[in-house]
Design a protein around this motif. Sequence first.
Motif, PDB file in Angstrom:
ATOM      1  N   GLY A   1       4.254 -10.008  -7.557  1.00  0.00           N
ATOM      2  CA  GLY A   1       4.375  -8.835  -8.487  1.00  0.00           C
ATOM      3  C   GLY A   1       3.192  -7.968  -8.123  1.00  0.00           C
ATOM      4  O   GLY A   1       2.921  -6.816  -8.750  1.00  0.00           O
ATOM      5  N   ILE A   2       1.995  -8.425  -7.302  1.00  0.00           N
ATOM      6  CA  ILE A   2       0.863  -7.739  -6.827  1.00  0.00           C
ATOM      7  C   ILE A   2       0.939  -7.099  -5.655  1.00  0.00           C
ATOM      8  O   ILE A   2       1.049  -8.117  -4.482  1.00  0.00           O
ATOM      9  CB  ILE A   2      -0.388  -8.471  -7.205  1.00  0.00           C
ATOM     10  CG1 ILE A   2      -0.383  -8.904  -8.712  1.00  0.00           C
ATOM     11  CG2 ILE A   2      -1.579  -7.408  -7.059  1.00  0.00           C
ATOM     12  CD1 ILE A   2      -1.419  -9.696  -8.961  1.00  0.00           C
ATOM     13  N   LEU A   3       0.739  -5.995  -5.261  1.00  0.00           N
ATOM     14  CA  LEU A   3       0.994  -5.352  -3.865  1.00  0.00           C
ATOM     15  C   LEU A   3      -0.313  -5.872  -3.203  1.00  0.00           C
ATOM     16  O   LEU A   3      -1.476  -5.956  -3.560  1.00  0.00           O
ATOM     17  CB  LEU A   3       0.802  -3.706  -4.145  1.00  0.00           C
ATOM     18  CG  LEU A   3       2.114  -3.267  -4.766  1.00  0.00           C
ATOM     19  CD1 LEU A   3       2.044  -1.713  -4.631  1.00  0.00           C
ATOM     20  CD2 LEU A   3       3.323  -3.532  -3.612  1.00  0.00           C
ATOM     21  N   PRO A   4      -0.352  -6.119  -2.083  1.00  0.00           N
ATOM     22  CA  PRO A   4      -1.469  -6.669  -1.158  1.00  0.00           C
ATOM     23  C   PRO A   4      -2.369  -5.493  -1.015  1.00  0.00           C
ATOM     24  O   PRO A   4      -2.069  -4.295  -0.938  1.00  0.00           O
ATOM     25  CB  PRO A   4      -0.848  -6.859   0.000  1.00  0.00           C
ATOM     26  CG  PRO A   4       0.511  -6.193   0.355  1.00  0.00           C
ATOM     27  CD  PRO A   4       1.052  -6.087  -1.386  1.00  0.00           C
ATOM     28  N   PRO A   5      -3.656  -5.769  -1.007  1.00  0.00           N
ATOM     29  CA  PRO A   5      -4.769  -4.556  -0.688  1.00  0.00           C
ATOM     30  C   PRO A   5      -4.653  -4.224   0.524  1.00  0.00           C
ATOM     31  O   PRO A   5      -4.282  -4.906   1.399  1.00  0.00           O
ATOM     32  CB  PRO A   5      -5.855  -5.407  -1.208  1.00  0.00           C
ATOM     33  CG  PRO A   5      -5.956  -7.036  -0.940  1.00  0.00           C
ATOM     34  CD  PRO A   5      -4.169  -6.962  -1.122  1.00  0.00           C
ATOM     35  N   LEU A   6      -5.283  -2.927   0.778  1.00  0.00           N
ATOM     36  CA  LEU A   6      -5.280  -2.282   1.927  1.00  0.00           C
ATOM     37  C   LEU A   6      -6.561  -2.815   2.716  1.00  0.00           C
ATOM     38  O   LEU A   6      -7.722  -2.709   2.448  1.00  0.00           O
ATOM     39  CB  LEU A   6      -5.570  -0.742   1.943  1.00  0.00           C
ATOM     40  CG  LEU A   6      -4.357   0.113   1.008  1.00  0.00           C
ATOM     41  CD1 LEU A   6      -4.668   1.319   1.132  1.00  0.00           C
ATOM     42  CD2 LEU A   6      -3.072  -0.122   2.026  1.00  0.00           C
ATOM     43  N   GLN A   7      -6.191  -3.642   3.925  1.00  0.00           N
ATOM     44  CA  GLN A   7      -7.167  -4.492   4.612  1.00  0.00           C
ATOM     45  C   GLN A   7      -7.357  -3.999   5.965  1.00  0.00           C
ATOM     46  O   GLN A   7      -8.268  -4.000   6.526  1.00  0.00           O
ATOM     47  CB  GLN A   7      -6.665  -5.916   4.473  1.00  0.00           C
ATOM     48  CG  GLN A   7      -6.816  -6.547   3.262  1.00  0.00           C
ATOM     49  CD  GLN A   7      -6.444  -7.949   3.231  1.00  0.00           C
ATOM     50  OE1 GLN A   7      -6.029  -8.615   4.099  1.00  0.00           O
ATOM     51  NE2 GLN A   7      -6.847  -8.612   2.212  1.00  0.00           N
ATOM     52  N   HIS A   8      -6.313  -3.404   6.302  1.00  0.00           N
ATOM     53  CA  HIS A   8      -6.251  -3.001   7.877  1.00  0.00           C
ATOM     54  C   HIS A   8      -6.622  -1.739   7.831  1.00  0.00           C
ATOM     55  O   HIS A   8      -6.413  -0.751   7.254  1.00  0.00           O
ATOM     56  CB  HIS A   8      -5.003  -3.075   8.739  1.00  0.00           C
ATOM     57  CG  HIS A   8      -4.931  -2.922   9.982  1.00  0.00           C
ATOM     58  ND1 HIS A   8      -5.318  -1.903  10.792  1.00  0.00           N
ATOM     59  CD2 HIS A   8      -4.798  -3.925  10.943  1.00  0.00           C
ATOM     60  CE1 HIS A   8      -5.247  -2.036  12.103  1.00  0.00           C
ATOM     61  NE2 HIS A   8      -4.982  -3.374  12.135  1.00  0.00           N
ATOM     62  N   PRO A   9      -7.473  -1.090   8.721  1.00  0.00           N
ATOM     63  CA  PRO A   9      -8.275   0.537   8.977  1.00  0.00           C
ATOM     64  C   PRO A   9      -7.178   1.411   9.127  1.00  0.00           C
ATOM     65  O   PRO A   9      -7.338   2.365   8.397  1.00  0.00           O
ATOM     66  CB  PRO A   9      -9.024   0.373  10.227  1.00  0.00           C
ATOM     67  CG  PRO A   9      -9.553  -1.164  10.344  1.00  0.00           C
ATOM     68  CD  PRO A   9      -8.453  -1.890   9.753  1.00  0.00           C
ATOM     69  N   ALA A  10      -6.056   0.897   9.958  1.00  0.00           N
ATOM     70  CA  ALA A  10      -4.855   1.699  10.000  1.00  0.00           C
ATOM     71  C   ALA A  10      -4.174   2.111   8.852  1.00  0.00           C
ATOM     72  O   ALA A  10      -3.781   3.119   8.379  1.00  0.00           O
ATOM     73  CB  ALA A  10      -3.909   1.540  11.041  1.00  0.00           C
ATOM     74  N   GLN A  11      -4.084   0.995   7.734  1.00  0.00           N
ATOM     75  CA  GLN A  11      -3.453   1.308   6.451  1.00  0.00           C
ATOM     76  C   GLN A  11      -4.268   2.483   5.701  1.00  0.00           C
ATOM     77  O   GLN A  11      -3.907   3.277   5.124  1.00  0.00           O
ATOM     78  CB  GLN A  11      -3.284   0.134   5.565  1.00  0.00           C
ATOM     79  CG  GLN A  11      -2.214  -0.870   6.547  1.00  0.00           C
ATOM     80  CD  GLN A  11      -2.395  -2.082   5.671  1.00  0.00           C
ATOM     81  OE1 GLN A  11      -3.617  -2.677   5.170  1.00  0.00           O
ATOM     82  NE2 GLN A  11      -1.166  -2.933   5.155  1.00  0.00           N
ATOM     83  N   VAL A  12      -5.748   2.275   5.650  1.00  0.00           N
ATOM     84  CA  VAL A  12      -6.470   3.257   5.057  1.00  0.00           C
ATOM     85  C   VAL A  12      -6.263   4.660   5.488  1.00  0.00           C
ATOM     86  O   VAL A  12      -6.242   5.581   5.041  1.00  0.00           O
ATOM     87  CB  VAL A  12      -7.982   2.676   4.952  1.00  0.00           C
ATOM     88  CG1 VAL A  12      -8.875   3.677   4.347  1.00  0.00           C
ATOM     89  CG2 VAL A  12      -8.146   1.303   4.335  1.00  0.00           C
ATOM     90  N   ILE A  13      -6.293   5.015   6.889  1.00  0.00           N
ATOM     91  CA  ILE A  13      -6.434   6.084   7.483  1.00  0.00           C
ATOM     92  C   ILE A  13      -5.089   6.689   7.192  1.00  0.00           C
ATOM     93  O   ILE A  13      -4.962   7.593   6.704  1.00  0.00           O
ATOM     94  CB  ILE A  13      -6.470   5.883   9.073  1.00  0.00           C
ATOM     95  CG1 ILE A  13      -7.681   5.348   9.628  1.00  0.00           C
ATOM     96  CG2 ILE A  13      -6.024   7.081   9.624  1.00  0.00           C
ATOM     97  CD1 ILE A  13      -7.885   5.225  10.810  1.00  0.00           C
ATOM     98  N   VAL A  14      -3.921   6.109   7.287  1.00  0.00           N
ATOM     99  CA  VAL A  14      -2.682   6.681   6.819  1.00  0.00           C
ATOM    100  C   VAL A  14      -2.600   6.913   5.424  1.00  0.00           C
ATOM    101  O   VAL A  14      -2.060   8.053   4.995  1.00  0.00           O
ATOM    102  CB  VAL A  14      -1.314   5.620   7.205  1.00  0.00           C
ATOM    103  CG1 VAL A  14       0.040   6.234   6.716  1.00  0.00           C
ATOM    104  CG2 VAL A  14      -1.382   5.479   8.619  1.00  0.00           C
ATOM    105  N   THR A  15      -3.035   6.127   4.517  1.00  0.00           N
ATOM    106  CA  THR A  15      -3.074   6.197   3.176  1.00  0.00           C
ATOM    107  C   THR A  15      -3.965   7.510   2.942  1.00  0.00           C
ATOM    108  O   THR A  15      -3.922   8.456   1.940  1.00  0.00           O
ATOM    109  CB  THR A  15      -3.495   5.079   2.586  1.00  0.00           C
ATOM    110  OG1 THR A  15      -2.976   3.943   2.665  1.00  0.00           O
ATOM    111  CG2 THR A  15      -3.702   5.335   0.741  1.00  0.00           C
ATOM    112  N   GLY A  16      -4.912   7.787   3.606  1.00  0.00           N
ATOM    113  CA  GLY A  16      -5.982   8.804   3.278  1.00  0.00           C
ATOM    114  C   GLY A  16      -5.396  10.047   3.675  1.00  0.00           C
ATOM    115  O   GLY A  16      -5.483  11.153   2.826  1.00  0.00           O
TER     116      GLY A  16
END
Length: 449
Positions: free
Chosen positions: A6-21
């Motif tokens: 029920g809990i989304l995994p945290p953003l751990q990969h740098p690419a995930q943060v870049i796309v999210t940003g």
Amino acid sequence: MKRSRGILPPLQHPAQVIVTGFGAAVLLGTALLALPISTESGESAGWLTALFTATSAVCVTGLAVVDTESHWSVFGELVIAGLIQIGGLGIMTLATLFTLMVAGRLGLRAKLFAQAETRTSSPTDVRHVVRRVVVFSLASEAIAAVILTGRFLFGYDEPFGRAVYLGVFHAISAFNNAGFALWSDSLMRFVTDPWICLTVAAAVIAGGLGFPVVFELLRTWRQPRRWSVLTRITVAVTAVLLIVGTLAFLITEWHNPKTLSPLDDPSKLLAAFFTAVMPRTAGFNSIDIAGMYPTSWLATDLLMFIGGGSAGTAGGIKVTTLGMLAFVIWSEMRGEHEVNIGHRRLPETAQRQAVSITLISVTLVALSTYLLMALTPHSLDKVVFEVVSAFGTVGLSTGITADATPAGQVLLVLLMFIGRTGPLTLGSALALKDRTRRYQLPEERVIVG
């Protein structure tokens, strides 16, 4: 311990943060541009127009569904300029700068995120690199802004405030390879003006070379033998593309009454060079793109698909990818087991990345062309041009973007976003974790070709 479903995994990969940003910047820009204060009419632009323009600005593309000069107010234009600056420097570069200003030091996770955005070789040098990126970007924009301001002020009798505004806006747009202009004809009215055209072209090239290459050239420009493989490939391929592109447009468009034919010979050369520079993903145009011959559209498609340098403000598959693929093919034709560039061996991981980026990009362009063909009544050459322009974050257009259906415009929005964040970056951002195979399977040869 298992993670709760029920809990989304945290953003751990740098690419995930870049796309999210980048996604967050697009949403913020959409909200601001949808405000009534952002338009000249005082009415909301609508969510699709705001989303398209915000995505085009953050992804430093330049495609537009409305006329920038007449549709957006000064506030809206300032929002667009701010989004261009954010997209050009990169979300992680700005985040790293703000962290440095507030905390004075970086954590390991922040360094890894910034390393992924700035393409530095190690997390320990991120602070130094980010500072140089910001200083170089602002200094380049300032130099271009001063030249353009002076030209608008003394050459076109613009009031001082208006000249400064035009100079700063177009300097930001040029260096960040965005292609937004405050005239409905882009820069066609300045086609014979070398002060405007060459300044914009120089800013585009500086921003599109890539920050690692620029920094190395600043240190060792007199010693080409000390250049890294990255710098050698970038400089060589860039020079070849600029020369070949200029000659191609000169030969093809020389007698075209809608483009180069009305100009004198020096102006033809200037216009052809400017037209060859812009597909590096800048998007300005000094001649009528819609009036060009289909052969010139094809040449532009190729240049837009290739794009500029890595770790810069340009899009496309990058000139380094093209250069590496050329050496891979050359080594294969010679029967060599390893790919050598100069006195260095190209790692297999870099070869796989180059092949993967190219194949993913070709597939995405082909699929998007098919979909846009189904959504619009335009011919194949125009649709391909628009698709490649969006994916390469270029911004050049034959004029069909504004006429596209809402579904077609949404497709172009997705293409611009993927083109800016990168196919491999987006793909890795969607993966929950990196997977490493702990065993090897037996090898078997497969017939190729």
